[in-house]
Design an enzyme around this catalytic site. Structure first.
Site, PDB file in Angstrom:
ATOM      1  N   ASP A 280      35.229  56.121  81.781  1.00 15.63           N
ATOM      2  CA  ASP A 280      34.385  57.397  80.783  1.00 15.63           C
ATOM      3  C   ASP A 280      34.870  58.535  81.112  1.00 15.63           C
ATOM      4  O   ASP A 280      35.287  58.317  81.823  1.00 15.63           O
ATOM      5  CB  ASP A 280      32.858  57.182  81.491  1.00 15.63           C
ATOM      6  CG  ASP A 280      32.058  56.977  79.733  1.00 15.63           C
ATOM      7  OD1 ASP A 280      32.619  57.978  78.779  1.00 15.63           O
ATOM      8  OD2 ASP A 280      30.679  57.020  79.921  1.00 15.63           O
TER       9      ASP A 280
HETATM   10  C1  BGC Z   1      30.013  58.550  76.800  1.00 16.65           C
HETATM   11  C2  BGC Z   1      30.659  58.030  76.462  1.00 16.65           C
HETATM   12  C3  BGC Z   1      31.524  58.134  74.948  1.00 16.65           C
HETATM   13  C4  BGC Z   1      33.033  59.396  75.926  1.00 16.65           C
HETATM   14  C5  BGC Z   1      33.811  58.994  74.945  1.00 16.65           C
HETATM   15  C6  BGC Z   1      30.933  59.863  77.236  1.00 16.65           C
HETATM   16  O1  BGC Z   1      30.459  60.933  77.288  1.00 16.65           O
HETATM   17  O2  BGC Z   1      29.067  57.691  78.096  1.00 16.65           O
HETATM   18  O3  BGC Z   1      29.867  56.229  75.493  1.00 16.65           O
HETATM   19  O4  BGC Z   1      32.673  56.287  74.466  1.00 16.65           O
HETATM   20  O5  BGC Z   1      31.960  59.960  76.054  1.00 16.65           O
HETATM   21  O6  BGC Z   1      33.233  59.950  73.790  1.00 16.65           O
END
Ligand code: BGC
Length: 751
Positions: A280
């Protein structure tokens, strides 16, 4: 004969897959033989290409990095022209011309915005959710996107956690079926340019953050992981999801991004995941705050655990080469990760045509985006997500006539209908607010008297942080007077109240689940007028509605429904459609009960869910009974359904549970017949109820249908702490009913 034809077909299919795999292997081997170590590491690096930011901002000078082969994928760039330009650099300027993977959070729609995932799950309509994912893929794929960070399948039991809005609620069985439907919808077999690769997230257990505070600690037993939290991830892997995103939290004291057991043993070896795993946003860097070490050390841990791609931390890019020189990671480990990323690009057809997701003409794009057909599908699904919680005296549906006072901060907003994830939202004038939709639905036969009535919430941290920016700030007293004046003139009052669309979602945790005080005091005054009053509760999470339950005759949870929410509300409010949503998340009586969920374990001193009396030395609270305000699976209709006597037939360990269901009311509609089990005596304590099957049926008024649900041995089994599935012969309670509370039960012995 039939059987042998089936086997011939199966063999043919298997051969064609392995021929494709061999072709892919040969292609990737050849490509990798030409790649330098730094080019391989470049493939493992994912960064924003500009435009939208969902995490910390960063200046990446993307074009140069792409040309130097330092980027394998980008995220958060929108618009096919910009994406095509970056792709062109990758293909024409980088040494080996390897195309970029282009990711975005396409979570509940691209331009046609569908309801938030929690709402969608309340439809229990798997085909419609699959179709919504297919439409999202189609719209995203003509605008340059090849990879979506969905489905989010984290089981969430705590309504304080804002990301409860992004998942499918609290049930592992239903959550698994939805996860598979979404993977099918996005990916198909990946052969069409209108398919995109799905990314299962957040692996794992992210929904169990302590106190519902985002990014917080998670700590749980393996037994609970395997039985309650892992099933939807496993199901998505079985459906062939192409990629997985690790979560921000710890699992067994190690970061999910660097947890070898989680990634290698469970995900890859036990479940057979074949795709690539991405972190993530910035997780490898965040491991330092968790107390694991510096960026270089964390990058080694992550790669060795089986994490292939680094989202936004630049840990791999900046440190892996040095770690190879120092012998901390091997070239083989980097090759493995690089291979998985290249295979994903191959499966998406990007080596055949890197521009397959960037059509040249705008007309071509428009023909696929925000079309009348897509909007119609969204309107239909949105209407099916609404959960009618109360309808005293059959106040609903309303007649399309007379004067309707529409009051509340959510009554005349368009941005405020969309919900948490809509980075590619359409122009806010392209679709109607509830007020506009209502005026259109009445078509001159009635009148809408609209007033915002109050500020959405008192001015506090939330508002200061810009939450619900799209709802105007008003002079509270003036707005109140206007609203009361409108209500006095009206035949019926409809309140569009509740949360703002961005009160839920990432990093939006709350400690209060009641309606904000500004709206609550207005609601009290409106109710005191003694007129028929309907509350449309806008919410991205369960709401505590004790006063409303007692004083407001009709309450419908409408969540956040997306671009077609206004017309969809009118469809149901005026009876063109009948509400048929059923809760997939328990609605508590108090925030103090959290986490509250139907499939809990028993205690040694259980107290009845609805016991009004406090019992000393029982497992209960002073202030409220243990039960919810509205249980999992609950939802009313404009019609009524009568359940006859249930039957359970056993054929060895296979059970057929059946029950006649009659539509005994005045409207044709859907009913969701739900089947639960309880393992009465077992080596491990098992939940008091577990959903194991359901049927969503359509019954015309007066019609009766006998619904049968099959339970296999697997439905009666459970995982031990090593993830092995066990069946233990013995007694089981088999339950069937319209929700998790109002069930009939038969105890049977299965040997
Ligand atoms: C979130 C994810 C997301 C990623 C990309 C993160 O902060 O937890 O769910 O896909 O950002 O935007």
């Amino acid at each position: 004969m039939k059987r042998s034809l089936f086997f011939i077909a199966l063999m043919g299919f298997a051969l064609s897959i392995s021929a494709r795999d061999q072709k892919m292997d040969a292609f990737v081997n050849k490509l990798m033989s030409k790649m330098t170590l730094s080019e391989k590491i470049g493939q493992l690096n994912l960064q924003p290409g500009g435009d939208v930011t969902t995490g910390g901002a960063m200046d990446t000078q993307v074009g140069g990095m792409v040309a130097r082969g330092e980027l394998g994928a980008i995220l958060n760039t929108t618009g096919k022209d910009k994406i095509r330009a970056l792709q062109q650099i990758a293909v024409e300027k980088s040494r080996l011309g390897i195309p970029l993977l282009v990711g975005l959070d396409v979570i509940h729609g691209y331009k046609t915005i569908f309801p938030i995932p929690l709402a969608q799950s309340c439809s229990w309509n798997l085909e419609a959710m699959e179709q919504a994912a297919r439409i999202a893929a189609e719209e995203a794929s003509v605008d340059g996107i090849s990879w979506t960070y969905s489905p989010m399948v984290d089981i969430a039991l705590d309504a304080r956690w804002g990301r409860i809005a992004e998942g499918s609620g609290e049930d592992p069985y239903l959550g698994s079926l939805i996860a598979q439907a979404l993977v099918r919808g996005y990916q198909g077999d990946l052969s069409s340019p209108r398919n995109i690769m799905a990314c299962l997230k957040h692996y794992a257990l992210y929904g169990a953050v302590e106190a519902g505070r985002d990014y917080n600690t998670v700590d749980m037993s393996h037994l609970r992981m395997f039985n309650q939290y892992f099933p939807p991830y496993k199901a998505a892997v079985e459906a062939g999801v192409g990629s997985v995103m690790s979560s921000f939290n710890l699992v067994d004291g190690q970061h999910a991004t660097a947890n070898r057991w989680l990634i290698d043993d469970v995900l890859r070896k036990t479940w057979g995941f074949q795709g690539f795993l991405v972190t993530d946003y910035g997780s490898i860097a965040e491991m330092t705050s968790h107390g694991f070490g510096d960026l270089k050390h964390n990058s080694v841990l992550a790669l060795k655990a089986g994490t292939d791609m680094d989202m936004c931390a630049q840990g791999y890019l900046k440190t892996l080469e040095e770690s190879v020189r120092e012998g901390k990671v091997s070239r083989k480990e980097i090759d493995q990760a690089c291979r998985r990323v290249l295979e994903a690009k191959y499966k998406l057809g990007l080596f055949d045509d890197p521009y397959r997701h960037c059509p040249l003409s705008d007309e071509e794009t428009a023909g696929h985006t925000f079309t009348a057909e897509h909007r119609q599908a969204a309107r239909q699904l949105t209407a099916e997500t609404f959960v009618l919680l109360k309808n005293e005296g059959n106040l609903l549906p309303l007649k399309k006539e007379g004067k309707i006072a529409l009051i509340g901060p959510n009554g005349d907003t368009t941005d405020g209908l969309l919900g948490t994830w809509c980075v590619t939202r359409p122009d806010s004038k392209a679709y109607p607010s509830l007020r506009e939709a209502m005026q259109q639905a009445l078509a001159g036969r009635g009148e809408v008297l609209y007033s915002q009535g109050c500020n959405i919430a008192p001015y506090g941290r939330m508002r200061q942080a810009g939450a619900s920016w799209y709802i105007p700030e008003v002079d509270g007293e003036k707005a109140r007077q206007e609203a009361l004046a409108a209500a006095r003139q009206a035949d019926v009052i409809v309140c569009a109240m509740g949360e703002g669309a961005d009160y839920s979602g990432e990093s939006h945790s709350r400690v209060t689940l009641e309606m904000p005080a500004t709206q609550m005091s207005l609601l009290h005054e409106l109710a005191a007028l003694g007129k028929p009053i309907v509350l449309l509760n806008f919410a991205g999470r369960p709401t505590v509605m004790n006063w409303e339950r007692e004083h407001i005759p009709a309450i419908m949870n409408v969540w956040f429904g997306g671009t077609e929410m206004g017309p969809a509300i009118c469809d149901v409010l005026f009876g063109d459609k009948v509400p048929c949503g059923r809760l997939t998340t328990t609605m508590p009586q108090s925030v103090g009960q959290l986490p509250l969920y139907y499939n809990h374990l028993n205690t040694g001193r259980p107290a009845g869910d609805d016991d009004p009396t406090f019992r000393n030395y029982s497992s209960n609270y002073f202030e409220v009974s243990n039960g919810p305000a509205f249980p999992f699976g609950f939802g009313l209709s404009y019609t009524t359904f009568q359940y006859g006597q249930m039957q359970v037939e056993a054929n060895g360990r296979q059970l057929t549970v059946s029950v006649p269901v009659t539509n005994s009311g005045a409207y044709d509609s859907y009913e969701v017949v739900q089947c639960y089990i309880r393992d009465i005596a077992c080596r491990y304590s098992r939940p008091v109820k577990e959903l194991k099957g359901f049927r969503r049926i359509f019954l015309k008024k007066g019609e009766t249908q006998t619904v049968s649900i099959q339970l296999q041995q697997e439905s009666l089994s459970w995982y031990d702490q090593d993830g092995k599935l066990f069946f233990e012969p013995g007694e089981f309670d088999i339950m069937i009913g319209p929700n998790s509370r109002d069930v009939q039960t038969k105890r049977i012995s299965v040997q």
